[in-house]
Design a protein around this motif. Structure first.
Motif, PDB file in Angstrom:
ATOM      1  N   UNK A 183      -1.187  28.244  79.010  1.00 55.05           N
ATOM      2  CA  UNK A 183      -0.032  28.734  79.771  1.00 55.05           C
ATOM      3  C   UNK A 183       0.971  29.494  78.924  1.00 55.05           C
ATOM      4  N   UNK A 184       1.001  29.251  77.612  1.00 60.12           N
ATOM      5  CA  UNK A 184       1.927  30.002  76.760  1.00 60.12           C
ATOM      6  C   UNK A 184       1.572  31.484  76.728  1.00 60.12           C
ATOM      7  N   UNK A 185       0.290  31.806  76.930  1.00 62.54           N
ATOM      8  CA  UNK A 185      -0.121  33.215  76.989  1.00 62.54           C
ATOM      9  C   UNK A 185       0.526  33.893  78.192  1.00 62.54           C
ATOM     10  N   UNK A 186       0.407  33.243  79.344  1.00 68.06           N
ATOM     11  CA  UNK A 186       1.014  33.806  80.554  1.00 68.06           C
ATOM     12  C   UNK A 186       2.523  33.939  80.389  1.00 68.06           C
ATOM     13  N   UNK A 187       3.139  32.942  79.763  1.00 68.25           N
ATOM     14  CA  UNK A 187       4.584  32.983  79.561  1.00 68.25           C
ATOM     15  C   UNK A 187       4.969  34.148  78.644  1.00 68.25           C
ATOM     16  N   UNK A 188       4.187  34.361  77.580  1.00 67.55           N
ATOM     17  CA  UNK A 188       4.494  35.454  76.652  1.00 67.55           C
ATOM     18  C   UNK A 188       4.389  36.803  77.348  1.00 67.55           C
ATOM     19  N   UNK A 189       3.304  37.017  78.076  1.00 69.72           N
ATOM     20  CA  UNK A 189       3.092  38.310  78.731  1.00 69.72           C
ATOM     21  C   UNK A 189       4.197  38.574  79.748  1.00 69.72           C
ATOM     22  N   UNK A 190       4.525  37.560  80.569  1.00 69.75           N
ATOM     23  CA  UNK A 190       5.592  37.733  81.544  1.00 69.75           C
ATOM     24  C   UNK A 190       6.922  38.037  80.857  1.00 69.75           C
ATOM     25  N   UNK A 191       7.239  37.289  79.816  1.00 70.82           N
ATOM     26  CA  UNK A 191       8.513  37.483  79.131  1.00 70.82           C
ATOM     27  C   UNK A 191       8.586  38.859  78.467  1.00 70.82           C
ATOM     28  N   UNK A 192       7.482  39.281  77.833  1.00 72.03           N
ATOM     29  CA  UNK A 192       7.462  40.576  77.169  1.00 72.03           C
ATOM     30  C   UNK A 192       7.747  41.696  78.154  1.00 72.03           C
ATOM     31  N   UNK A 193       7.171  41.602  79.335  1.00 72.56           N
ATOM     32  CA  UNK A 193       7.354  42.643  80.343  1.00 72.56           C
ATOM     33  C   UNK A 193       8.691  42.525  81.064  1.00 72.56           C
ATOM     34  N   UNK A 194       9.075  41.313  81.446  1.00 67.83           N
ATOM     35  CA  UNK A 194      10.307  41.133  82.200  1.00 67.83           C
ATOM     36  C   UNK A 194      11.545  41.510  81.395  1.00 67.83           C
ATOM     37  N   UNK A 195      11.468  41.413  80.062  1.00 69.04           N
ATOM     38  CA  UNK A 195      12.614  41.721  79.210  1.00 69.04           C
ATOM     39  C   UNK A 195      12.727  43.204  78.864  1.00 69.04           C
ATOM     40  N   UNK A 196      11.763  44.007  79.302  1.00 67.89           N
ATOM     41  CA  UNK A 196      11.841  45.441  79.023  1.00 67.89           C
ATOM     42  C   UNK A 196      12.940  46.090  79.870  1.00 67.89           C
ATOM     43  N   UNK A 197      13.604  47.070  79.293  1.00 71.49           N
ATOM     44  CA  UNK A 197      14.549  47.873  80.065  1.00 71.49           C
ATOM     45  C   UNK A 197      13.768  48.678  81.101  1.00 71.49           C
ATOM     46  N   UNK A 198      14.118  48.609  82.386  1.00 71.21           N
ATOM     47  CA  UNK A 198      13.318  49.283  83.410  1.00 71.21           C
ATOM     48  C   UNK A 198      13.135  50.779  83.179  1.00 71.21           C
ATOM     49  N   UNK A 199      14.206  51.477  82.797  1.00 70.31           N
ATOM     50  CA  UNK A 199      14.070  52.917  82.581  1.00 70.31           C
ATOM     51  C   UNK A 199      13.229  53.204  81.341  1.00 70.31           C
ATOM     52  N   UNK A 200      13.446  52.441  80.276  1.00 70.87           N
ATOM     53  CA  UNK A 200      12.632  52.625  79.077  1.00 70.87           C
ATOM     54  C   UNK A 200      11.166  52.354  79.350  1.00 70.87           C
ATOM     55  N   UNK A 201      10.906  51.318  80.147  1.00 72.46           N
ATOM     56  CA  UNK A 201       9.526  51.011  80.506  1.00 72.46           C
ATOM     57  C   UNK A 201       8.928  52.122  81.355  1.00 72.46           C
ATOM     58  N   UNK A 202       9.710  52.640  82.295  1.00 73.68           N
ATOM     59  CA  UNK A 202       9.218  53.735  83.143  1.00 73.68           C
ATOM     60  C   UNK A 202       8.868  54.951  82.300  1.00 73.68           C
ATOM     61  N   UNK A 203       9.721  55.294  81.340  1.00 71.84           N
ATOM     62  CA  UNK A 203       9.437  56.441  80.478  1.00 71.84           C
ATOM     63  C   UNK A 203       8.221  56.185  79.591  1.00 71.84           C
ATOM     64  N   UNK A 204       8.031  54.930  79.174  1.00 75.85           N
ATOM     65  CA  UNK A 204       6.842  54.576  78.387  1.00 75.85           C
ATOM     66  C   UNK A 204       5.586  54.674  79.243  1.00 75.85           C
ATOM     67  N   UNK A 205       5.685  54.258  80.506  1.00 75.76           N
ATOM     68  CA  UNK A 205       4.562  54.412  81.438  1.00 75.76           C
ATOM     69  C   UNK A 205       4.165  55.879  81.562  1.00 75.76           C
ATOM     70  N   UNK A 206       5.156  56.735  81.700  1.00 75.54           N
ATOM     71  CA  UNK A 206       4.876  58.166  81.843  1.00 75.54           C
ATOM     72  C   UNK A 206       4.226  58.736  80.580  1.00 75.54           C
ATOM     73  N   UNK A 207       4.645  58.221  79.417  1.00 82.16           N
ATOM     74  CA  UNK A 207       4.006  58.653  78.167  1.00 82.16           C
ATOM     75  C   UNK A 207       2.531  58.281  78.161  1.00 82.16           C
ATOM     76  N   UNK A 208       2.220  57.067  78.596  1.00 85.93           N
ATOM     77  CA  UNK A 208       0.820  56.632  78.636  1.00 85.93           C
ATOM     78  C   UNK A 208       0.037  57.383  79.703  1.00 85.93           C
TER      79      UNK A 208
END
Length: 265
Positions: free
Chosen positions: A163-188
């Motif tokens: 369960x710590x894996x699921x917690x890490x992945x959720x936390x890593x994503x949930x803590x991202x700045x939404x606009x920064x994440x969106x711009x990173x998505x567009x880069x990918x």
């Protein structure tokens, strides 16, 4: 450990010895490689938060794979690194490939976890849709994205037994700045493929048998295209999804340690 700020990019600098530069994937951070640090003992390890991600989310402007690669080059230049082992995860593996092609004198070897040359067309469309959701819905959208990716990008075994894996992945994503994440998505989503046939450095490719982003058959095909390198090792981990260093840290650390030892020998 020293924390540097290089053009608003956070860089953790730890240890002494041969340089290792770690480049995380979409929704990741320097912590994507924390579990691999024991395998990097006795070396100088730089872990970046890429522009737009984690502590580096304040970086403005359009993001791209080219900008990420230039960021790595700038960090190395500012911190006095002229040659390094590159360790990448997911989107970070694309950045590492471009660096190996464009700046071969910088790259001693490539250790790539969840590697891909570029996203498939269907994946590009899905990533652009995800960018729109992050930008329009903000933190609530990021929570939905985190839950969806945790379910879809980790293995059933990881979710059930670790369960710590699921917690890490959720936390890593949930803590991202939404606009920064969106711009990173567009880069990918716009990521060009590097001319991997030109890579001469040794390469380690590690994926999971349940990795839907970098499935084993695609990674094996990638290995064939890397035939011009000084050597390619491909590893498929059992009961593992796309977050390889988090889902199977001991196996990944062992493969990384052995690979770097072979490069130094």
């Amino acid at each position: 450990m020293t924390l540097h700020w290089v053009d608003k990019v956070a860089v953790e600098d730890e240890g002494e010895g041969d340089a290792v530069v770690c480049v995380h994937g979409l929704g990741g951070s320097s912590n994507s490689f924390t579990a691999l640090m024991p395998a990097l003992a006795g070396q100088r390890v730089l872990r970046l938060d890429l522009p737009g991600s984690a502590r580096s989310s304040a970086v403005s402007g359009v993001l791209s794979i080219a900008r990420f690669a230039e960021c790595v080059r700038t960090v190395c230049a500012r911190l006095g690194i002229t040659r390094a082992h590159l360790v990448g995860h997911s989107m970070g593996t694309i950045v590492c490939q471009h660096l190996a092609v464009e700046t071969p004198k910088l790259v001693r070897c490539l250790a790539l976890f969840g590697p891909l040359i570029s996203p498939a067309e269907a994946a590009r469309a899905a990533i652009r849709t995800r960018a729109g959701k992050a930008r329009s819905e903000g933190p609530s959208g990021m929570q939905d994205i985190a839950q969806t990716l945790m379910n879809g990008a980790t293995s059933a075994d990881s979710r059930r037994r670790h369960p710590a894996v699921a917690a890490f992945v959720r936390e890593s994503l949930m803590r991202q700045d939404p606009d920064g994440y969106a711009r990173s998505c567009e880069a990918l989503a716009d990521a060009p493929a590097a001319a991997v046939e030109e890579i001469r450095a040794p390469v380690l490719l590690v994926t999971g048998d349940e990795d839907t982003v970098a499935p084993p058959q695609a990674v094996r095909a990638m290995a064939e295209r890397l035939g011009g390198s000084a050597g390619v090792r491909t590893v498929v981990l059992n009961r593992c999804g796309h977050w390889t260093p988090i889902e199977r840290p001991d196996e990944c650390a062992r493969e990384l340690r052995d690979f770097l030892a072979s490069v130094r020998s």
